[in-house]
Design a protein around this motif. Structure first.
Motif, mmCIF file in Angstrom:
data_model
loop_
_atom_site.group_PDB
_atom_site.id
_atom_site.type_symbol
_atom_site.label_atom_id
_atom_site.label_comp_id
_atom_site.label_asym_id
_atom_site.label_seq_id
_atom_site.Cartn_x
_atom_site.Cartn_y
_atom_site.Cartn_z
ATOM 1 N N UNK A 146 45.110 31.189 33.743
ATOM 2 C CA UNK A 146 45.061 29.736 33.673
ATOM 3 C C UNK A 146 45.685 29.161 34.924
ATOM 4 N N UNK A 147 46.596 28.221 34.762
ATOM 5 C CA UNK A 147 47.229 27.588 35.907
ATOM 6 C C UNK A 147 48.555 28.202 36.303
ATOM 7 N N UNK A 148 48.892 29.407 35.809
ATOM 8 C CA UNK A 148 50.180 30.026 36.104
ATOM 9 C C UNK A 148 49.987 31.357 36.824
ATOM 10 N N UNK A 149 50.822 31.601 37.835
ATOM 11 C CA UNK A 149 50.832 32.884 38.550
ATOM 12 C C UNK A 149 51.914 33.792 37.980
ATOM 13 N N UNK A 150 51.589 35.077 37.879
ATOM 14 C CA UNK A 150 52.516 36.059 37.331
ATOM 15 C C UNK A 150 52.703 37.235 38.280
ATOM 16 N N UNK A 151 53.913 37.765 38.290
ATOM 17 C CA UNK A 151 54.202 39.072 38.880
ATOM 18 C C UNK A 151 54.340 40.042 37.723
ATOM 19 N N UNK A 152 53.553 41.121 37.741
ATOM 20 C CA UNK A 152 53.541 42.057 36.622
ATOM 21 C C UNK A 152 53.719 43.483 37.115
ATOM 22 N N UNK A 153 54.165 44.340 36.177
ATOM 23 C CA UNK A 153 54.341 45.767 36.455
ATOM 24 C C UNK A 153 53.370 46.539 35.571
ATOM 25 N N UNK A 154 52.510 47.340 36.191
ATOM 26 C CA UNK A 154 51.513 48.135 35.482
ATOM 27 C C UNK A 154 51.949 49.600 35.506
ATOM 28 N N UNK A 155 51.851 50.281 34.370
ATOM 29 C CA UNK A 155 52.102 51.722 34.402
ATOM 30 C C UNK A 155 50.782 52.453 34.607
ATOM 31 N N UNK A 156 50.854 53.752 34.816
ATOM 32 C CA UNK A 156 49.664 54.512 35.194
ATOM 33 C C UNK A 156 48.690 54.713 34.047
ATOM 34 N N UNK A 170 46.426 27.904 43.020
ATOM 35 C CA UNK A 170 47.053 29.180 42.668
ATOM 36 C C UNK A 170 47.204 30.050 43.905
ATOM 37 N N UNK A 171 46.140 30.151 44.703
ATOM 38 C CA UNK A 171 46.147 30.901 45.963
ATOM 39 C C UNK A 171 46.743 32.293 45.763
ATOM 40 N N UNK A 172 47.393 32.834 46.787
ATOM 41 C CA UNK A 172 47.997 34.165 46.692
ATOM 42 C C UNK A 172 49.391 34.104 47.287
ATOM 43 N N UNK A 198 41.390 39.219 34.642
ATOM 44 C CA UNK A 198 41.880 38.297 35.653
ATOM 45 C C UNK A 198 41.838 38.997 37.013
ATOM 46 N N UNK A 199 41.760 38.215 38.098
ATOM 47 C CA UNK A 199 41.835 38.779 39.445
ATOM 48 C C UNK A 199 43.259 39.250 39.721
ATOM 49 N N UNK A 200 43.393 40.476 40.190
ATOM 50 C CA UNK A 200 44.698 41.072 40.459
ATOM 51 C C UNK A 200 44.779 41.411 41.939
ATOM 52 N N UNK A 201 45.952 41.179 42.547
ATOM 53 C CA UNK A 201 46.079 41.434 43.978
ATOM 54 C C UNK A 201 47.471 41.841 44.400
ATOM 55 N N UNK A 233 51.912 43.958 40.855
ATOM 56 C CA UNK A 233 50.819 43.153 41.408
ATOM 57 C C UNK A 233 50.932 41.743 40.845
ATOM 58 N N UNK A 234 50.161 40.821 41.416
ATOM 59 C CA UNK A 234 50.185 39.440 40.944
ATOM 60 C C UNK A 234 48.799 39.028 40.460
ATOM 61 N N UNK A 235 48.791 38.085 39.521
ATOM 62 C CA UNK A 235 47.534 37.525 39.043
ATOM 63 C C UNK A 235 47.789 36.135 38.492
ATOM 64 N N UNK A 236 46.715 35.353 38.401
ATOM 65 C CA UNK A 236 46.781 34.013 37.808
ATOM 66 C C UNK A 236 46.134 34.054 36.434
#
Length: 706
Positions: free
Chosen positions: A369-379, A398-400, A348-351, A364-367
């Motif tokens: 399907x039709x839902x936007x998420x805020x996620x936490x990535x570890x190293x 969805x936009x940003x 997915x596109x991550x930004x 970071x955030x990503x979409x």
């Protein structure tokens, strides 16, 4: 929103349903659902539906910035001034618990979003006062403020140094305009018309901005206590100019350097394919020296330096010649040069990366399907979803949407759902996101809101699984037969979701079932799905869209003799594509479309994207392909009454595209109307009266053919 995807807008206060921390978001295209349950009847609507004039009552909370201690949120509260037909905004502050909301600036003032100082005692923002842009620092505790700099141009991308003693920003440094010959000067007292423009660069105008002024955007530094600003850059590069965007640099924790995203290519390289090819460079504050960190074939952007100074998080991709590159989240070790792709298992596109205070995680955030998420990535690439439901105001795109983080992991974010719009939610460790603003609740509580339902279906082209949504008119009765509007999104690499959309709500309020879907080429479903349209847009989207139409008709409450279709930008192009291949629609509204790819490429502000994205060729070496994909080739097959609509200042899909299509329709005897909006750019949202009229005229055209 990336520049590419710009090709490219409740009766009950609802809390945001956040995904619990630690949960994993789905990473695959949605499966096809079993046969839909028949729609249930609704009680007759006791309130009036939303109407075009309600546009003026809408507000939205923009760019929520949570304080470093996580206790307060500063945001830009925006709405519309009906008397002046203009957008207005002022800064507000609210507690992270939703209490103690108050304005910080006067209504009607021109202000920018604000940024907190590292110690959380002050904010900085731009304000236009006495006709001039100024940098303003405000102390939150006692509402004291000071103008620290008078500037010749408007500053943006404003950031504090880590010690809170300095403020960096970008602004235009004008150059003398290019002169050719020596035009005569007007004699005293004469009232001559404006002088001609002399243009000597390839990228000279941008949609929503207009003709670009002569000069380059440069970086500056000013003391937080005020004084003369010091210029940090002095070169040919255009810092933060499109398509780079505002989050193009970050401070190193020691305050000695900026990590900057910049496109270093020449004008010729830029226009021939290096439009998105930015890299990361280190700008030394003391000397102004610029050192390359990373500049591969493809964009590296949105740099964020870890608090311990060891890592740079960034987004981007290696250019493989696809239509859509797919933005990945990566980190670069500043000492060893090691690069880790944190989102390699997430197609997915991550930004919009941001670091946790302990430098162990990147948010970071990503979409999906039709839902936007805020996620936490570890190293090491692990991922935990923190919240869902992020959304831009008043649109299903969805936009940003924006968000911000506090040191303790608290966050603030823009949110939207099916029945509320334009609000902020806040959450944090151990507590789910909760909506803290109630913008538009009074308006939406006094209106009958259309009910939104998700549905799944299979495309007749390749058996691809598809996702779509149905808006039911207020007081819906499944025993009746309703007219249906198919609404098609632009981009085309963009996506819709289950979010409040004022245009679609007004259409449903007028008695239509409104259907919108994400055909191939949409984002949120992975690289293979979005790149099915590489070198072939438009194409099989016809089957994706018409299969969705048939899936809804099969439910039994649609009158198949009263089908309508509309869309804007790429959606306008697809609307024309559909009516050239079927006469099933009673009327169509083609909004700011591309109809001839050659003229689009050579007159729009995205020529490099046409030559190196939609096509991987030019009109002079691949004339047949450009003609094959253009709407003019089959304009003689259109029988559907068609409304064509565009802004006269649209530089994304210039009005000449619509002029050609309207002329072709009239030549072939198609019932058609052409509506031109003066002073309007792409999307017809520069002025609220135009936005409201746009929706009313689409509905009016369909009503004429009902």
């Amino acid at each position: 929103m990336t520049f590419r995807s710009m090709i490219l807008a409740t009766a009950v206060a609802c809390a945001l349903a956040a995904v619990p921390a630690g949960a994993q978001a789905p990473a695959a295209p949605p499966p096809v659902a079993p046969a839909a349950v028949p729609a249930q009847p609704e009680a007759p609507a006791a309130k009036p539906p939303l109407a075009p004039m309600d546009v003026f009552a809408l507000e939205d909370a923009v760019d929520p910035q949570i304080s470093p201690d996580g206790k307060r949120i500063v945001y830009l509260r925006a709405g519309y001034d009906m008397a002046k037909d203009a957008r207005r905004a002022q800064l507000w502050i609210i507690g992270a618990d939703g209490g103690n909301a108050r304005p910080l600036t006067q209504p009607g003032a021109t202000v920018s979003p604000a940024r907190w100082s590292p110690d959380g005692t002050r904010i900085v923002f731009m304000a236009v006062r006495d006709g001039a842009p100024k940098l303003v620092v405000r102390w939150i505790a006692d509402d004291r403020e000071v103008e620290i700099a008078n500037l010749p141009g408007a500053p943006d991308s404003i950031t504090w140094s880590p010690d809170g003693k300095q403020i960096a920003f970008a602004t235009l440094v004008p150059d003398p305009p290019r002169q050719v010959g020596t035009p005569p000067s007007a004699p005293p007292g004469a009232e001559w018309k404006p002088a001609p423009r002399v243009i000597d660069r390839s990228y000279y105008r941008a949609d929503g901005i207009g003709y670009l002024p002569s000069g380059k955007r440069q970086l500056f530094l000013v003391s937080a206590d005020g004084g003369a600003a010091r210029r940090l850059t002095s070169d040919r590069h255009d810092y933060g100019a499109p398509p780079v965007g505002p989050g193009f640099y970050d401070w190193t924790p020691d305050g000695k350097a900026l990590i900057v995203e910049v496109n270093t290519h020449s004008d010729l390289e830029f226009v021939r394919g290096k439009f998105f090819d930015s890299g990361l460079y280190q700008l030394d504050i003391a000397s102004g020296a610029m050192t390359k960190i990373l500049d591969r074939n493809g964009p590296e952007g949105s740099p964020a330096v870890s608090p311990d100074g060891q890592w740079i998080a960034f987004t981007g991709y290696l250019d493989k010649g696809e239509f859509h590159g797919g933005s990945q989240l990566s980190v670069l070790n500043r000492r060893t040069g090691e690069i880790r792709v944190l989102s390699k298992d997430l197609d997915r596109d991550v930004g919009m990366p941001a670091w946790s205070a302990d430098s162990r995680h990147v948010y970071a955030i990503y979409a999906d399907g039709g839902m936007n998420y805020l996620a936490r990535f570890d190293l090491n690439g692990g991922r935990a979803v923190i919240a869902s439901g992020l959304g831009m105001a008043h649109t299903a795109y969805s936009a940003v949407p924006s968000y911000s983080l506090a040191r303790d992991g608290s966050y603030a974010m823009q949110v939207s759902d099916a029945t509320s719009t334009g609000n902020i939610a806040a959450g944090g460790p151990g507590r789910a996101a909760r909506r803290v603003t109630t913008l538009n609740d009074t308006l939406l509580g006094s209106r009958a809101i259309a009910r939104l339902e998700e549905f799944r279906y299979t495309s007749s082209a390749g058996g691809l699984p598809m996702e779509g949504w149905i808006l039911y008119p207020p007081g819906f009765d499944p025993s009746r037969k309703y007219p249906m509007i198919l609404e098609i999104h632009g981009g085309p690499d963009a996506g819709y979701g289950a979010r409040f959309d004022i245009e679609k709500q007004i259409m449903a309020g007028a008695g239509y079932v409104v259907v919108y879907t994400n055909p191939r080429g949409s984002t949120g479903y992975g690289q293979r799905f979005v790149n099915l349209i590489t070198d072939r847009f438009p194409g099989d989207e016809y089957d994706d869209l018409m299969s969705g139409v048939d899936a809804v008709i099969a439910r039994g409450f649609i009158d198949p003799a009263r089908l309508y279709v509309t869309g804007g930008s790429g959606g306008g192009t697809l609307t024309a594509w559909l009516t050239q291949r079927t006469d099933r629609f009673r009327a169509a509204a083609v909004l700011y479309p591309v109809v001839d790819w050659q003229s689009q490429a050579l007159t729009s502000d995205i020529m490099p994207l046409i030559f190196n994205g939609f096509f991987h060729s030019t009109p002079w070496n691949d004339q047949a392909r450009y003609r094959e994909q253009s709407m003019l080739r089959m304009a003689d097959r259109v029988k559907t009454p068609t409304l064509v609509m565009t802004g006269e200042a649209d530089y994304r899909t210039p009005i000449s595209e619509s002029e050609q299509y309207y002329a072709a329709l009239r030549y072939h005897g198609v019932e058609s109307v052409f509506i031109r909006y003066p002073m309007e750019n792409h999307g017809l949202r520069a002025f609220p009266s135009h936005f409201a009229a746009k929706v009313a005229q689409i509905i009016g055209w369909f009503e004429e053919h009902r």
